[in-house]
Design a protein around this motif. Structure first.
Motif, PDB file in Angstrom:
ATOM      1  N   UNK A 191      15.987  60.629  19.388  1.00  0.00           N
ATOM      2  CA  UNK A 191      16.947  59.584  19.069  1.00  0.00           C
ATOM      3  C   UNK A 191      18.093  60.165  18.264  1.00  0.00           C
ATOM      4  N   UNK A 192      19.259  59.535  18.442  1.00  0.00           N
ATOM      5  CA  UNK A 192      20.455  59.949  17.710  1.00  0.00           C
ATOM      6  C   UNK A 192      20.723  58.954  16.582  1.00  0.00           C
ATOM      7  N   UNK A 193      21.194  59.472  15.471  1.00  0.00           N
ATOM      8  CA  UNK A 193      21.501  58.650  14.300  1.00  0.00           C
ATOM      9  C   UNK A 193      22.887  59.032  13.778  1.00  0.00           C
ATOM     10  N   UNK A 194      23.625  58.037  13.337  1.00  0.00           N
ATOM     11  CA  UNK A 194      24.926  58.273  12.699  1.00  0.00           C
ATOM     12  C   UNK A 194      24.783  57.976  11.212  1.00  0.00           C
ATOM     13  N   UNK A 195      25.293  58.880  10.386  1.00  0.00           N
ATOM     14  CA  UNK A 195      25.194  58.712   8.936  1.00  0.00           C
ATOM     15  C   UNK A 195      26.004  57.507   8.467  1.00  0.00           C
ATOM     16  N   UNK A 196      25.462  56.846   7.436  1.00  0.00           N
ATOM     17  CA  UNK A 196      26.195  55.808   6.718  1.00  0.00           C
ATOM     18  C   UNK A 196      26.117  56.134   5.227  1.00  0.00           C
ATOM     19  N   UNK A 197      27.203  55.941   4.538  1.00  0.00           N
ATOM     20  CA  UNK A 197      27.273  56.306   3.122  1.00  0.00           C
ATOM     21  C   UNK A 197      26.270  55.506   2.297  1.00  0.00           C
ATOM     22  N   UNK A 198      25.344  56.208   1.640  1.00  0.00           N
ATOM     23  CA  UNK A 198      24.358  55.587   0.746  1.00  0.00           C
ATOM     24  C   UNK A 198      23.602  54.447   1.416  1.00  0.00           C
ATOM     25  N   UNK A 259       1.113  76.151   8.931  1.00  0.00           N
ATOM     26  CA  UNK A 259       1.533  76.991  10.052  1.00  0.00           C
ATOM     27  C   UNK A 259       3.060  77.023  10.172  1.00  0.00           C
ATOM     28  N   UNK A 260       3.712  75.918   9.796  1.00  0.00           N
ATOM     29  CA  UNK A 260       5.163  75.819   9.935  1.00  0.00           C
ATOM     30  C   UNK A 260       5.749  75.139   8.705  1.00  0.00           C
ATOM     31  N   UNK A 261       7.064  75.317   8.544  1.00  0.00           N
ATOM     32  CA  UNK A 261       7.826  74.589   7.528  1.00  0.00           C
ATOM     33  C   UNK A 261       8.862  73.748   8.276  1.00  0.00           C
ATOM     34  N   UNK A 262       8.656  72.425   8.374  1.00  0.00           N
ATOM     35  CA  UNK A 262       9.629  71.574   9.069  1.00  0.00           C
ATOM     36  C   UNK A 262      10.971  71.573   8.344  1.00  0.00           C
ATOM     37  N   UNK A 263      12.046  71.619   9.113  1.00  0.00           N
ATOM     38  CA  UNK A 263      13.396  71.640   8.553  1.00  0.00           C
ATOM     39  C   UNK A 263      14.110  70.363   8.955  1.00  0.00           C
ATOM     40  N   UNK A 264      14.554  69.590   7.950  1.00  0.00           N
ATOM     41  CA  UNK A 264      15.367  68.399   8.178  1.00  0.00           C
ATOM     42  C   UNK A 264      16.729  68.620   7.540  1.00  0.00           C
ATOM     43  N   UNK A 265      17.714  67.856   7.955  1.00  0.00           N
ATOM     44  CA  UNK A 265      19.078  68.080   7.481  1.00  0.00           C
ATOM     45  C   UNK A 265      19.621  66.811   6.828  1.00  0.00           C
ATOM     46  N   UNK A 266      20.652  66.978   6.013  1.00  0.00           N
ATOM     47  CA  UNK A 266      21.271  65.823   5.383  1.00  0.00           C
ATOM     48  C   UNK A 266      22.299  66.220   4.346  1.00  0.00           C
ATOM     49  N   UNK A 267      22.779  65.208   3.629  1.00  0.00           N
ATOM     50  CA  UNK A 267      23.742  65.407   2.545  1.00  0.00           C
ATOM     51  C   UNK A 267      23.319  64.496   1.408  1.00  0.00           C
ATOM     52  N   UNK A 268      22.648  65.058   0.409  1.00  0.00           N
ATOM     53  CA  UNK A 268      22.006  64.263  -0.634  1.00  0.00           C
ATOM     54  C   UNK A 268      23.003  63.427  -1.424  1.00  0.00           C
ATOM     55  N   UNK A 269      24.172  63.960  -1.725  1.00  0.00           N
ATOM     56  CA  UNK A 269      25.137  63.215  -2.534  1.00  0.00           C
ATOM     57  C   UNK A 269      25.597  61.945  -1.836  1.00  0.00           C
ATOM     58  N   UNK A 270      25.600  61.951  -0.502  1.00  0.00           N
ATOM     59  CA  UNK A 270      26.016  60.772   0.266  1.00  0.00           C
ATOM     60  C   UNK A 270      24.824  59.929   0.700  1.00  0.00           C
ATOM     61  N   UNK A 271      23.619  60.392   0.395  1.00  0.00           N
ATOM     62  CA  UNK A 271      22.438  59.662   0.819  1.00  0.00           C
ATOM     63  C   UNK A 271      22.120  59.835   2.290  1.00  0.00           C
TER      64      UNK A 271
END
Length: 692
Positions: A191-198, A259-271
């Motif tokens: 699924x695709x998600x678009x960021x929203x501020x906070x 076995x693995x380290x999952x990697x997620x992405x984001x921008x913490x200051x913007x939530x």
């Protein structure tokens, strides 16, 4: 297994893990506290996320953290997310405060490693990941600041992989618009998600131009998962689309089994990316049962907790942050620590940064601050009742790399300083204190310049004790190169019995490390036997400060002759005669100044080798050899000998040359002669100090 939930989450069949504890860790300034604040906002614990820059955050609320805009101790908050309780502990990222997370890690269920695509921070990231690997903690990696990223994700992953000995598993890829990440594609959910501020990200249709890119990235993720799942491997080889519940099952299992380290992405200051991270933690992070198994705690027996941090406050007294590993602990319970100390829980507090909410009980799996556990220290296990529990934490305090001599500004604070330092060291296991009688010096040691600066600020701000600091004294010694002989005669007549002692002493040098050797060669009783020990005592008195002003070592003193008076001789007279003889002989025996030389092992990233070597050479150091750091790819170590007088500030320059990650260990090795102008300067300074 249950189907995927309607809100786009993971399987609903992994409930009932109980309250969980998650550490937020990562390099300095990677955005850990910003993520901590965004989590509090997303979970409804605060109405608006605070900011480190504006100094209104729940975390980093201490005066020292606000002043330096950096975490100096763990920040704690307990929140609820979709009906489940989590305690998040935001740990400092600076290498000078990295020891603060070690006791925390023992009791957590999982960790979130916050990092960014910055080559300069890769060594610091490796330090953090190494701590997690050695503690065997399941971990997610949150690739922060994706909104300002300039490097493609595959390049970033290759950079980050060099810092991790466990394979990194990319779970999300960014959606780029005009070079800016505006959202992400979840590869497990497709699924695709678009960021929203906070605010939580919004689900959007997967754009046609993203389909092939998503398919390639998803296949790479599944290939890595299939390394540990034969069923999934068969599906991929047969070109069969694997069931989604199998994928989520594998994600949880392979995280749990490290076995693995999952990697997620984001921008913490913007939530951005926070909700997906929370859902991953909710569905995939192991619970208390797995943590108990990891640290060897059985699930039956007396209520048991582990103290992860200690604080002292002027008004509230002592607080011991602990996780309840078994049973429940209540206000008023008597507990016994693994060190054998009995104490009574004065109160149970739930923390949200500096805020404290009183609770009657801490349930199994919860994290709480227990008040007034006097004598209980960080790292102690505590069990209800009077039976001493086994130790759980085996965290070894770090070796100090920087030290200061501290004195009170006002003499009236002498007693208060001792008490304040004791509390400070109980709070911070990276600090240590020595009382050096030779220099009348109180020496505070720690993990670096900023670490000690913060400690002194706490002494002043938290405990009201203002101190002055200075460089520590150097343990210079002196010896002799030649031989000499002198007579010492002490005669005094002042009515009644007088004083008379007469000795002849010969002195000669000894090999380094031999100390002081006294030899009695008296024949014929010219010095009566009962006075020999007094002569030796006089020799040792003099050796406490030789002709250059420093303790005299590596010398042989032989008593060869003397005389006595049947009435006026005494122990004190012969002791004084020996001091006189030594003061006459030593200046004739070519006195020499000795300086302490330390054996130093420096560890640095390989690309900083030349800079670190130059630092050693500039400090009159002798490099004995270079080698690869055992077990650390891309790191080296330097073995050297460096004068103790040249060690001041070395850690500051070393960290400046290594992006903050270089360090060293040092121990005394030997004494070496110091001559010429450097020796003259030391002797002159000592004479001036003694004249004051």
């Amino acid at each position: 297994m249950a189907a995927i939930s309607a809100n786009g989450g993971s399987p609903s069949g992994v409930r009932g893990k109980g309250p969980r504890c998650v550490a937020i860790v990562g390099p300095f300034q990677s955005g850990k506290t910003s993520l901590f604040e965004s989590i509090l906002e997303r979970c409804g614990a605060v109405s608006r996320a605070g900011s480190v820059k504006t100094r209104n955050s729940v975390g980093d609320a201490s005066a020292e953290a606000r002043a330096h805009q950096m975490s100096t101790e763990p920040n704690v908050a307990t929140v609820s997310f979709l009906g489940e309780r989590f305690t998040f502990i935001d740990c400092p990222g600076s290498v000078e405060f990295l020891h603060e997370m070690r006791h925390v890690l023992t009791a957590v269920d999982a960790a979130v490693v916050v990092c960014e695509a910055d080559d300069r921070k890769a060594p610091a990231l490796e330090l953090v990941l190494r701590e997690l690997e050695e503690a065997d903690i399941p971990r997610f990696l949150f690739l922060n600041k994706i909104d300002t990223a300039t490097r493609r994700v595959r390049e970033t992953l290759a950079l980050l992989q060099r810092a991790s000995r466990t394979p990194l598993l990319l779970r999300q890829i960014p959606i780029w618009r005009n070079g800016i990440a505006v959202g992400f594609i979840d590869l497990a959910l497709e699924r695709a998600f678009v960021y929203r501020e906070h605010a939580p990200s919004e689900v959007v249709p997967l754009a046609a131009e993203e389909v092939e890119r998503e398919r390639d990235a998803r296949f790479s993720m599944l290939e890595k998962l299939a390394d540990y799942d034969d069923t999934l491997m068969e599906d991929l080889l047969g070109d069969i689309e694997p069931p989604r519940d199998l994928i989520f099952d594998d994600l949880a299992r392979e995280l749990r089994e490290r076995h693995v380290v999952p990697v997620l992405i984001g921008a913490a200051e913007r939530g951005n990316g926070v909700t997906r991270l929370l859902k991953a933690l909710r569905h995939e992070a192991p619970g208390l049962d797995a943590t108990r198994g990891r640290i060897g705690v059985v699930d039956s027996g007396a209520p048991l907790g582990l103290v992860m941090k200690t604080w002292h406050s002027g008004q509230g007294g002592k607080l011991s942050l602990a996780r309840v590993l078994r049973g429940r602990l209540s206000e008023g319970d008597t507990v016994t620590s693994s060190a054998g100390i009995e104490a009574r829980i004065g109160g149970v507090l739930e923390l949200k940064g500096p805020e404290q909410l009183r609770q009657p009980v801490a349930e199994e799996g919860e994290v709480a601050a227990f008040s007034r556990l006097e004598g209980v220290r960080t790292g102690d296990a505590i069990a209800a009742g009077k039976v001493r529990p086994d130790a759980i934490s085996a965290v070894v305090p770090p070796e100090p790399v920087h030290a200061l001599a501290v004195t009170v500004k006002e003499r009236k604070d002498d007693v208060r300083l001792a008490a304040a330092l004791a509390r400070l060291i109980e709070e911070d296991t990276g600090l240590s204190l020595q009382h050096l009688s030779e220099f009348s010096e109180m020496r505070l040691s720690g993990q670096g310049e900023m670490h000690l600066r913060v400690a002194l600020e706490r002494l002043s701000g938290r405990y009201g004790v203002a101190v002055e600091s200075a460089a520590t004294e150097i343990g210079y010694r002196e010896s002799i190169r030649g031989k000499a002989s002198a007579r010492g005669r002490h005669r005094k007549q002042s009515g009644g019995h007088g004083q008379f002692g007469d000795v002849v002493l010969e002195i000669a040098p000894l090999p380094r490390g031999e100390g002081i050797r006294f030899v009695d060669k008296i024949t014929g009783g010219v010095v009566p036997r009962q006075y020999i020990s007094s002569v030796e005592a006089g020799v040792r008195d003099f050796c406490q400060r030789g002709p250059l002003g420093f303790p005299l070592v590596d010398i042989e003193v032989t008593l060869t002759d003397g005389s006595y008076h049947t009435v006026d001789s005494s122990d004190m007279a012969f002791r004084q005669a020996a001091r006189i003889a030594m003061s006459e002989a030593c200046p004739q025996a070519k006195p020499v100044l000795l300086e302490p030389i330390l054996a130093v092992e420096i560890v640095i990233p390989s690309d900083a080798m030349s800079r670190a070597s130059a630092l050693v050479s500039a400090r009159r150091g002798q490099i004995l050899g270079y080698d690869a750091r055992p077990g650390w790819r891309g790191w080296d170590q330097i073995n050297a000998q460096v004068p103790e007088a040249e060690m001041g500030g070395l850690i500051v320059e070393l960290r400046s040359a290594t992006s903050g990650v270089g360090s060293f260990s040092a121990r005394f090795d030997h004494l070496s002669e110091l001559a010429g102008k450097p020796a003259d300067a030391v002797v002159a300074a000592q004479a001036m100090a003694q004249a004051r």
